[in-house]
Design a protein around this motif. Structure first.
Motif, mmCIF file in Angstrom:
data_model
loop_
_atom_site.group_PDB
_atom_site.id
_atom_site.type_symbol
_atom_site.label_atom_id
_atom_site.label_comp_id
_atom_site.label_asym_id
_atom_site.label_seq_id
_atom_site.Cartn_x
_atom_site.Cartn_y
_atom_site.Cartn_z
ATOM 1 N N THR A 140 0.825 -1.203 0.000
ATOM 2 C CA THR A 140 0.000 0.000 0.000
ATOM 3 C C THR A 140 0.861 1.256 0.000
ATOM 4 O O THR A 140 0.340 2.367 -0.119
ATOM 5 C CB THR A 140 -0.917 0.019 1.232
ATOM 6 N N ARG A 141 2.169 1.061 0.155
ATOM 7 C CA ARG A 141 3.126 2.155 0.083
ATOM 8 C C ARG A 141 4.244 1.737 -0.869
ATOM 9 O O ARG A 141 4.353 0.569 -1.235
ATOM 10 C CB ARG A 141 3.689 2.486 1.465
ATOM 11 N N SER A 142 5.067 2.669 -1.230
ATOM 12 C CA SER A 142 6.149 2.347 -2.153
ATOM 13 C C SER A 142 7.195 1.473 -1.463
ATOM 14 O O SER A 142 7.300 1.446 -0.232
ATOM 15 C CB SER A 142 6.808 3.627 -2.661
ATOM 16 N N ARG A 143 7.972 0.756 -2.259
ATOM 17 C CA ARG A 143 9.053 -0.054 -1.699
ATOM 18 C C ARG A 143 10.078 0.829 -1.001
ATOM 19 O O ARG A 143 10.629 0.457 0.047
ATOM 20 C CB ARG A 143 9.723 -0.884 -2.803
ATOM 21 N N GLU A 144 10.338 1.994 -1.558
ATOM 22 C CA GLU A 144 11.285 2.919 -0.936
ATOM 23 C C GLU A 144 10.819 3.321 0.460
ATOM 24 O O GLU A 144 11.613 3.360 1.410
ATOM 25 C CB GLU A 144 11.458 4.158 -1.805
ATOM 26 N N GLU A 145 9.522 3.614 0.602
ATOM 27 C CA GLU A 145 9.004 3.995 1.915
ATOM 28 C C GLU A 145 9.084 2.834 2.892
ATOM 29 O O GLU A 145 9.418 3.019 4.067
ATOM 30 C CB GLU A 145 7.559 4.483 1.799
ATOM 31 N N ALA A 146 8.787 1.626 2.418
ATOM 32 C CA ALA A 146 8.889 0.446 3.283
ATOM 33 C C ALA A 146 10.312 0.271 3.794
ATOM 34 O O ALA A 146 10.533 -0.029 4.976
ATOM 35 C CB ALA A 146 8.436 -0.798 2.522
ATOM 36 N N ASP A 147 11.293 0.461 2.920
ATOM 37 C CA ASP A 147 12.692 0.319 3.321
ATOM 38 C C ASP A 147 13.098 1.423 4.296
ATOM 39 O O ASP A 147 13.860 1.187 5.240
ATOM 40 C CB ASP A 147 13.595 0.338 2.091
ATOM 41 N N ASP A 148 12.588 2.632 4.080
ATOM 42 C CA ASP A 148 12.878 3.732 5.008
ATOM 43 C C ASP A 148 12.333 3.421 6.401
ATOM 44 O O ASP A 148 12.986 3.692 7.418
ATOM 45 C CB ASP A 148 12.265 5.037 4.501
ATOM 46 N N ILE A 149 11.134 2.851 6.455
ATOM 47 C CA ILE A 149 10.524 2.525 7.748
ATOM 48 C C ILE A 149 11.299 1.406 8.437
ATOM 49 O O ILE A 149 11.468 1.417 9.666
ATOM 50 C CB ILE A 149 9.039 2.164 7.561
ATOM 51 N N LEU A 150 11.791 0.435 7.669
ATOM 52 C CA LEU A 150 12.664 -0.593 8.248
ATOM 53 C C LEU A 150 13.860 0.061 8.930
ATOM 54 O O LEU A 150 14.209 -0.282 10.069
ATOM 55 C CB LEU A 150 13.142 -1.550 7.154
ATOM 56 N N LYS A 151 14.479 0.996 8.254
ATOM 57 C CA LYS A 151 15.649 1.692 8.797
ATOM 58 C C LYS A 151 15.295 2.430 10.091
ATOM 59 O O LYS A 151 16.003 2.316 11.101
ATOM 60 C CB LYS A 151 16.189 2.674 7.757
ATOM 61 N N MET A 152 14.185 3.161 10.075
ATOM 62 C CA MET A 152 13.795 3.925 11.260
ATOM 63 C C MET A 152 13.385 3.005 12.409
ATOM 64 O O MET A 152 13.656 3.298 13.584
ATOM 65 C CB MET A 152 12.670 4.897 10.903
ATOM 66 N N ALA A 153 12.741 1.885 12.090
ATOM 67 C CA ALA A 153 12.347 0.943 13.135
ATOM 68 C C ALA A 153 13.571 0.320 13.792
ATOM 69 O O ALA A 153 13.592 0.113 15.013
ATOM 70 C CB ALA A 153 11.442 -0.146 12.548
#
Length: 217
Positions: A140-153
């Motif tokens: 439901t979000r871009s792959r780039e955003e998913a990867d950014d959230i992984l980093k922040m998590a």
């Protein structure tokens, strides 16, 4: 422009994994010097499979948005028995919060395989990996955003900077296959949110997902 081959990617992945292991071992030594009750992993990190990692980790999890409670099928495929969430901090407002529902099935496929044997079984990565897997599944979000959230998590758990950077760069470079694979599976009708959980520890994911009424529509 240099063409990146599969052989080059494999060599790069192994090299990054080696850096990660070195960083993790340094972190472990630092923790042991500061914490009297800390213990060494039961076996060398580089020899640890994802199944062993999860089995050792599941009793010592910590989480910023709900305790990560996971059960598993006979094969090393896992499902949440309680929801978890990730919430952006000040300065991260352009990212919406993520809630991973109870029953989500994860196989950690969104994290490149070389890292499965390198991650410490202490919950620091597992929580972020489940959130990442969920975003890679729902798309439901871009792959780039998913990867950014992984980093922040991962940063929420004070994971070392070198380790965060190595994993983030790995998913940016190698995560497209998992993303496209999920698109294909969803197109074929596969579901990943369980409504009913298996009670028999011998049950496999392949058998359970074929049964009627097990998914939350």
């Amino acid at each position: 422009m240099m063409r990146i081959t599969k052989r080059m990617l494999l060599r790069w992945s192994v090299g990054v994994a080696a850096v990660l292991v070195s960083d993790l071992e340094s972190m472990t030594r630092g923790r042991l010097s500061r914490t009297s009750d800390a213990q060494e992993p039961a076996q060398p990190l580089q020899n640890m499979s994802i199944e062993t990692w999860m089995n050792e980790w599941m009793s010592v999890s910590k989480a910023p948005g709900g305790m990560l409670r996971i059960s598993r099928f006979r094969e090393p495929i896992y499902f949440l028995t309680a929801p978890i969430s990730w919430t952006p901090h000040p300065g991260q407002e352009r990212y919406a919060a993520v809630t991973v529902p109870k029953g989500f099935v994860t196989d950690f496929a969104s994290i490149p395989r070389p890292f499965w044997s390198a991650l410490r079984p202490d919950g620091e990565y597992a929580y972020a990996a489940v959130v990442h897997d969920y975003l890679y599944w729902t798309q439901t979000r871009s792959r780039e955003e998913a990867d950014d959230i992984l980093k922040m998590a991962m940063e929420d758990f004070d994971v070392g900077t070198l380790t965060v950077g190595a994993i983030y760069n790995a998913v940016r470079l190698g995560g497209k296959g998992a993303w496209n694979g999920n698109t294909k599976k969803k197109g074929q009708g596969e579901q990943r949110i369980l409504k009913r959980f298996p009670q028999d520890p011998r049950m496999t994911w392949e058998d359970w997902k074929q049964r009627p009424g097990v998914f939350d529509q």
